[in-house]
Design a protein around this motif. Structure first.
Motif, PDB file in Angstrom:
ATOM      1  N   LEU A 415       0.798  -1.222   0.000  1.00 45.89           N
ATOM      2  CA  LEU A 415       0.000   0.000   0.000  1.00 45.89           C
ATOM      3  C   LEU A 415       0.836   1.280   0.000  1.00 45.89           C
ATOM      4  CD1 LEU A 415      -2.997  -0.841   2.373  1.00 45.89           C
ATOM      5  CD2 LEU A 415      -2.884  -0.932  -0.110  1.00 45.89           C
ATOM      6  N   LEU A 416       2.032   1.230   0.538  1.00 44.45           N
ATOM      7  CA  LEU A 416       2.842   2.452   0.573  1.00 44.45           C
ATOM      8  C   LEU A 416       3.785   2.574  -0.632  1.00 44.45           C
ATOM      9  CD1 LEU A 416       3.797   2.932   4.348  1.00 44.45           C
ATOM     10  CD2 LEU A 416       1.833   3.807   3.072  1.00 44.45           C
ATOM     11  N   SER A 417       3.926   1.496  -1.398  1.00 45.11           N
ATOM     12  CA  SER A 417       4.823   1.562  -2.565  1.00 45.11           C
ATOM     13  C   SER A 417       4.406   2.645  -3.568  1.00 45.11           C
ATOM     14  CB  SER A 417       4.909   0.197  -3.260  1.00 45.11           C
ATOM     15  OG  SER A 417       3.683  -0.151  -3.883  1.00 45.11           O
ATOM     16  N   PRO A 418       3.086   2.883  -3.818  1.00 46.32           N
ATOM     17  CA  PRO A 418       2.734   3.955  -4.768  1.00 46.32           C
ATOM     18  C   PRO A 418       2.908   5.355  -4.187  1.00 46.32           C
ATOM     19  CG  PRO A 418       0.746   3.001  -3.864  1.00 46.32           C
ATOM     20  CD  PRO A 418       1.885   2.149  -3.379  1.00 46.32           C
ATOM     21  N   LEU A 419       3.230   5.452  -2.885  1.00 44.43           N
ATOM     22  CA  LEU A 419       3.384   6.766  -2.249  1.00 44.43           C
ATOM     23  C   LEU A 419       4.840   7.197  -2.133  1.00 44.43           C
ATOM     24  CD1 LEU A 419       0.770   6.429   0.652  1.00 44.43           C
ATOM     25  CD2 LEU A 419       0.406   6.856  -1.791  1.00 44.43           C
ATOM     26  N   ILE A 420       5.772   6.309  -2.531  1.00 45.29           N
ATOM     27  CA  ILE A 420       7.205   6.621  -2.500  1.00 45.29           C
ATOM     28  C   ILE A 420       7.645   6.946  -3.929  1.00 45.29           C
ATOM     29  CG2 ILE A 420       9.503   5.763  -1.937  1.00 45.29           C
ATOM     30  CD1 ILE A 420       8.153   3.831   0.041  1.00 45.29           C
ATOM     31  N   PRO A 421       8.102   8.162  -4.192  1.00 47.29           N
ATOM     32  CA  PRO A 421       8.368   8.587  -5.577  1.00 47.29           C
ATOM     33  C   PRO A 421       9.328   7.690  -6.339  1.00 47.29           C
ATOM     34  CG  PRO A 421       8.385  10.486  -4.110  1.00 47.29           C
ATOM     35  CD  PRO A 421       8.300   9.264  -3.227  1.00 47.29           C
ATOM     36  N   TRP A 422      10.377   7.169  -5.668  1.00 48.96           N
ATOM     37  CA  TRP A 422      11.377   6.381  -6.391  1.00 48.96           C
ATOM     38  C   TRP A 422      11.127   4.873  -6.290  1.00 48.96           C
ATOM     39  CZ3 TRP A 422      12.295   9.747  -2.400  1.00 48.96           C
ATOM     40  CH2 TRP A 422      12.514   9.177  -1.138  1.00 48.96           C
ATOM     41  N   ASN A 423      10.035   4.474  -5.615  1.00 50.18           N
ATOM     42  CA  ASN A 423       9.664   3.066  -5.591  1.00 50.18           C
ATOM     43  C   ASN A 423       9.040   2.696  -6.936  1.00 50.18           C
ATOM     44  OD1 ASN A 423       7.688   0.683  -4.905  1.00 50.18           O
ATOM     45  ND2 ASN A 423       9.071   0.816  -3.166  1.00 50.18           N
ATOM     46  N   MET A 424       9.085   1.407  -7.290  1.00 50.62           N
ATOM     47  CA  MET A 424       8.497   0.970  -8.556  1.00 50.62           C
ATOM     48  C   MET A 424       7.028   1.384  -8.659  1.00 50.62           C
ATOM     49  SD  MET A 424      10.094  -2.875  -8.824  1.00 50.62           S
ATOM     50  CE  MET A 424       9.102  -3.308 -10.255  1.00 50.62           C
ATOM     51  N   GLY A 425       6.291   1.243  -7.549  1.00 53.11           N
ATOM     52  CA  GLY A 425       4.871   1.603  -7.559  1.00 53.11           C
ATOM     53  C   GLY A 425       4.647   3.080  -7.797  1.00 53.11           C
ATOM     54  N   ALA A 436       2.521  13.999 -10.224  1.00 52.05           N
ATOM     55  CA  ALA A 436       3.626  13.714  -9.315  1.00 52.05           C
ATOM     56  C   ALA A 436       3.165  12.889  -8.122  1.00 52.05           C
ATOM     57  CB  ALA A 436       4.264  15.019  -8.840  1.00 52.05           C
ATOM     58  N   THR A 437       4.015  11.960  -7.677  1.00 49.07           N
ATOM     59  CA  THR A 437       3.658  11.061  -6.582  1.00 49.07           C
ATOM     60  C   THR A 437       3.229  11.826  -5.330  1.00 49.07           C
ATOM     61  OG1 THR A 437       5.259   9.460  -7.428  1.00 49.07           O
ATOM     62  CG2 THR A 437       4.475   9.133  -5.179  1.00 49.07           C
ATOM     63  N   LEU A 438       4.019  12.829  -4.945  1.00 53.20           N
ATOM     64  CA  LEU A 438       3.726  13.564  -3.713  1.00 53.20           C
ATOM     65  C   LEU A 438       2.498  14.462  -3.844  1.00 53.20           C
ATOM     66  CD1 LEU A 438       7.334  14.489  -2.524  1.00 53.20           C
ATOM     67  CD2 LEU A 438       5.888  12.562  -1.826  1.00 53.20           C
ATOM     68  N   THR A 439       2.001  14.620  -5.072  1.00 52.88           N
ATOM     69  CA  THR A 439       0.789  15.413  -5.276  1.00 52.88           C
ATOM     70  C   THR A 439      -0.459  14.613  -4.918  1.00 52.88           C
ATOM     71  OG1 THR A 439       1.848  16.690  -7.034  1.00 52.88           O
ATOM     72  CG2 THR A 439      -0.559  16.708  -6.974  1.00 52.88           C
ATOM     73  N   TYR A 440      -0.507  13.328  -5.335  1.00 52.74           N
ATOM     74  CA  TYR A 440      -1.692  12.514  -5.052  1.00 52.74           C
ATOM     75  C   TYR A 440      -1.566  11.735  -3.743  1.00 52.74           C
ATOM     76  CZ  TYR A 440       0.942   8.433  -6.768  1.00 52.74           C
ATOM     77  OH  TYR A 440       1.878   7.451  -6.947  1.00 52.74           O
ATOM     78  N   ALA A 441      -0.342  11.525  -3.244  1.00 46.51           N
ATOM     79  CA  ALA A 441      -0.115  10.665  -2.078  1.00 46.51           C
ATOM     80  C   ALA A 441      -0.964  11.037  -0.856  1.00 46.51           C
ATOM     81  CB  ALA A 441       1.370  10.646  -1.712  1.00 46.51           C
ATOM     82  N   PRO A 442      -1.074  12.326  -0.487  1.00 49.07           N
ATOM     83  CA  PRO A 442      -1.881  12.646   0.703  1.00 49.07           C
ATOM     84  C   PRO A 442      -3.354  12.281   0.561  1.00 49.07           C
ATOM     85  CG  PRO A 442      -0.472  14.504   0.089  1.00 49.07           C
ATOM     86  CD  PRO A 442      -0.422  13.524  -1.041  1.00 49.07           C
ATOM     87  N   PHE A 443      -3.828  12.124  -0.689  1.00 47.56           N
ATOM     88  CA  PHE A 443      -5.246  11.864  -0.924  1.00 47.56           C
ATOM     89  C   PHE A 443      -5.517  10.401  -1.300  1.00 47.56           C
ATOM     90  CE2 PHE A 443      -4.124  16.222  -1.964  1.00 47.56           C
ATOM     91  CZ  PHE A 443      -4.905  16.898  -1.025  1.00 47.56           C
ATOM     92  N   ALA A 444      -4.467   9.570  -1.254  1.00 42.63           N
ATOM     93  CA  ALA A 444      -4.645   8.122  -1.417  1.00 42.63           C
ATOM     94  C   ALA A 444      -4.949   7.561  -0.028  1.00 42.63           C
ATOM     95  CB  ALA A 444      -3.393   7.491  -2.024  1.00 42.63           C
ATOM     96  N   PHE A 445      -6.117   7.913   0.493  1.00 44.59           N
ATOM     97  CA  PHE A 445      -6.442   7.689   1.905  1.00 44.59           C
ATOM     98  C   PHE A 445      -6.300   6.229   2.331  1.00 44.59           C
ATOM     99  CE2 PHE A 445      -9.270  11.417   0.816  1.00 44.59           C
ATOM    100  CZ  PHE A 445      -8.479  12.366   1.451  1.00 44.59           C
ATOM    101  N   ALA A 446      -6.809   5.307   1.512  1.00 45.59           N
ATOM    102  CA  ALA A 446      -6.801   3.897   1.909  1.00 45.59           C
ATOM    103  C   ALA A 446      -5.385   3.369   2.079  1.00 45.59           C
ATOM    104  CB  ALA A 446      -7.550   3.055   0.872  1.00 45.59           C
ATOM    105  N   CYS A 447      -4.447   3.916   1.327  1.00 46.00           N
ATOM    106  CA  CYS A 447      -3.070   3.417   1.365  1.00 46.00           C
ATOM    107  C   CYS A 447      -2.370   3.734   2.681  1.00 46.00           C
ATOM    108  CB  CYS A 447      -2.271   3.996   0.189  1.00 46.00           C
ATOM    109  SG  CYS A 447      -2.808   3.407  -1.429  1.00 46.00           S
ATOM    110  N   TRP A 448      -2.528   4.952   3.184  1.00 40.70           N
ATOM    111  CA  TRP A 448      -1.808   5.284   4.417  1.00 40.70           C
ATOM    112  C   TRP A 448      -2.652   5.137   5.671  1.00 40.70           C
ATOM    113  CZ3 TRP A 448      -4.110   9.388   6.841  1.00 40.70           C
ATOM    114  CH2 TRP A 448      -4.720  10.380   6.072  1.00 40.70           C
ATOM    115  N   LEU A 449      -3.987   4.986   5.525  1.00 41.39           N
ATOM    116  CA  LEU A 449      -4.823   4.724   6.696  1.00 41.39           C
ATOM    117  C   LEU A 449      -4.667   3.285   7.185  1.00 41.39           C
ATOM    118  CD1 LEU A 449      -8.170   6.560   5.841  1.00 41.39           C
ATOM    119  CD2 LEU A 449      -6.676   7.026   7.801  1.00 41.39           C
ATOM    120  N   SER A 450      -4.422   2.362   6.270  1.00 44.54           N
ATOM    121  CA  SER A 450      -4.317   0.952   6.651  1.00 44.54           C
ATOM    122  C   SER A 450      -3.187   0.698   7.652  1.00 44.54           C
ATOM    123  CB  SER A 450      -4.147   0.080   5.399  1.00 44.54           C
ATOM    124  OG  SER A 450      -4.284  -1.274   5.704  1.00 44.54           O
TER     125      SER A 450
END
Length: 490
Positions: A415-425, A436-450
């Motif tokens: 779940l956190l792989s798509p929130l790290i800019p240099w990770n494959m996800g 940009a990864t850091l643009t959508y990351a704060p709003f990918a709620f399910a990924c960081w709430l888990s």
């Protein structure tokens, strides 16, 4: 030969040094970084192969043999063989579900729940449904996700909200689908049953997803407009209906797999039963010949509906589609087995043992190791496998089931792989959606709430089951046997 001679030789081996112990891991991570950021190539196979060779060289420097390391990493690769067989079965299952109309039917009815007044909610839910059905977050993002980005722009919804909803849904499905490579690989590395692993993820994943959907519904209400033209969605549905017999009967293969899972059938026969039933549905309901079914099971399906989004989504499946993942799994497991034999994992474990004394510390250290590997290496597969191998015995030692370990790995890995800019996800999502990864990351709620729910349950002692399996009593070993073992190890 005098048995004391090898013993003396072992005494001259350079003493353990933490920096030297972790050197192969650090050097391999550096090669992966060059591959990702200098060569712009997100294929980690060769860097991991280099890592195996690097570990072998350090073994030689310490006076130890390649043969011992090779024996160890082959044993670790063997642990992953059931997951690899499942992945090949999943490749067949995806192809069979497409030609039987199962996936097209799920897509058709999934798009029916779409409405402008609840756009973000619908996008997240649709992406979750598709990702669970296909087992791929990347495929969902690269097809339907990309289409939803365009629709969202037309609705006037900011791209960071739309991107976050797409990522939340797609990676939720990737995490929970029995067809997903990550969902199969993670429990295999830690010695956990696939279905036990999926059930163990429910306490963190479901609350996170419900909370995320509620947030998307609340945010989306400010952007809804029922007068917007939904011709793009209608076009997708028309293309599906024109090329497949859309019927509730085509959902039988999915129900068979779900039913088998509920009755706790082993994963391999569950997947293969889904393949057989889907093939029968394809033959009788979609008019697909036996020869074509065999070809799709081997090589995958190529969709030709004339609509690019649909064709990209449905052109997949087959045993051969899994070769990239399976070969990467072999390299990742072999590399981790090499690190185990060299002593890297033991050195890291010694550091962890010095600070982990509680249930919360155990879960927190799991998150820390996964995020650390994901940040350092950037390869999601190594990120999932290495901590599982590293910490599985620690969970057993402290009396907790390994399902908490595998859940924590997926919470902070998949779940956190798509929130790290240099990770494959993160790199894939940013390149595909054009945001940009850091643009959508704060709003990918399910990924960081888990993972936050995971820490909450660990702190409260909820959904962190104890392992009541009695541990075998330690055997007494004679001094003579210790000497023999020491000679053999040397």
């Amino acid at each position: 030969m005098n048995p004391k001679q090898p013993l003396a030789q072992a005494d001259t081996t350079p003493p353990s040094n933490f920096l030297l112990d972790i050197a192969p891991l650090v050097l391999t991570a550096a090669i992966l970084m060059v591959q990702f950021f200098v060569f712009k190539d997100f294929t980690p196979h060769i860097p991991l192969a280099c890592g195996i060779l690097i570990t072998g060289l350090f073994m030689k420097l310490r006076g130890r043999s390649w043969e011992g390391m090779e024996s160890r990493f082959l044993k670790v690769v063997k642990i992953g063989l059931p997951a690899m067989i499942i992945l090949m079965g999943v490749g067949m299952l995806i192809g069979a579900w497409i030609i039987s109309g199962t996936v097209p039917t799920i897509l058709y009815y999934g798009f029916s729940i779409f409405s402008p007044a609840s756009f973000l909610f619908s996008v997240c839910l649709i992406c979750a449904i598709i990702s669970v059905a296909t087992g791929t977050s990347w495929g969902t993002i690269g097809t339907v996700g990309l289409a939803m980005m365009g629709i969202g722009m037309g609705l006037g919804i900011p791209v960071h909200f739309t991107g976050g909803a797409i990522v939340s849904g797609a990676f939720f499905g990737d995490k929970m689908s029995p067809l997903s490579d990550t969902t199969n690989l993670t429990p295999a590395a830690a010695g956990v049953d696939l279905w036990d692993h999926i059930r163990g993820m429910l306490p963190t994943t479901i609350p996170a997803m419900i909370t995320a959907l509620a947030l998307y519904a609340w945010i989306g209400m400010g952007y809804g407009n029922d007068s917007i033209d939904l011709s793009a969605i209608k076009e997708l549905q028309s293309a599906l209906a024109a090329n497949y017999n859309i019927s509730l009967l085509t959902l039988i293969p999915a129900l068979v797999v779900i039913g088998a899972a509920m009755f706790k059938m082993p994963a391999i026969p569950t997947v293969l039963s889904g393949v057989v039933v889907a093939s029968l549905v394809a033959f009788f309901m979609q008019g697909v010949g036996v020869s074509q079914i065999f070809d799709v099971l081997q090589n995958g399906f190529k969709s030709e509906t004339g609509l690019d989004v649909v064709d990209q989504l449905l052109s997949k499946g087959g045993v051969m589609s899994m070769t990239w993942v399976i070969t990467l799994t072999i390299f990742a497991l072999a590399f981790i087995g090499s690190l185990e034999h060299y002593g890297t994992l033991k050195a890291i474990m010694n550091k962890i043992n010095a600070v982990v004394k509680s249930r919360f510390g155990l879960v927190l250290s799991t998150y820390g190791s996964v995020i650390g590997v994901g940040t350092l290496i950037g390869d999601v597969y190594t990120t999932l496998v290495l901590p599982g191998r590293l910490l599985k015995d620690k969970y057993q030692e402290m009396g907790y089931k390994r399902t908490t370990l595998t859940r924590s790995i997926e919470d902070s890995g998949t779940l956190l792989s798509p929130l790290i800019p240099w990770n494959m996800g993160g790199s894939f999502v940013a390149a595909t959606l054009g945001i940009a990864t850091l643009t959508y990351a704060p709003f990918a709620f399910a990924c960081w709430l888990s993972p936050l729910f995971g820490l909450l349950w660990a702190a409260l002692g909820k959904f962190t089951p104890r392992d009541d399996t009695p541990q075998p009593a330690a055997k007494k070993v004679s001094l003579k046997k210790v000497k023999k073992l020491t000679v053999r190890e040397a």
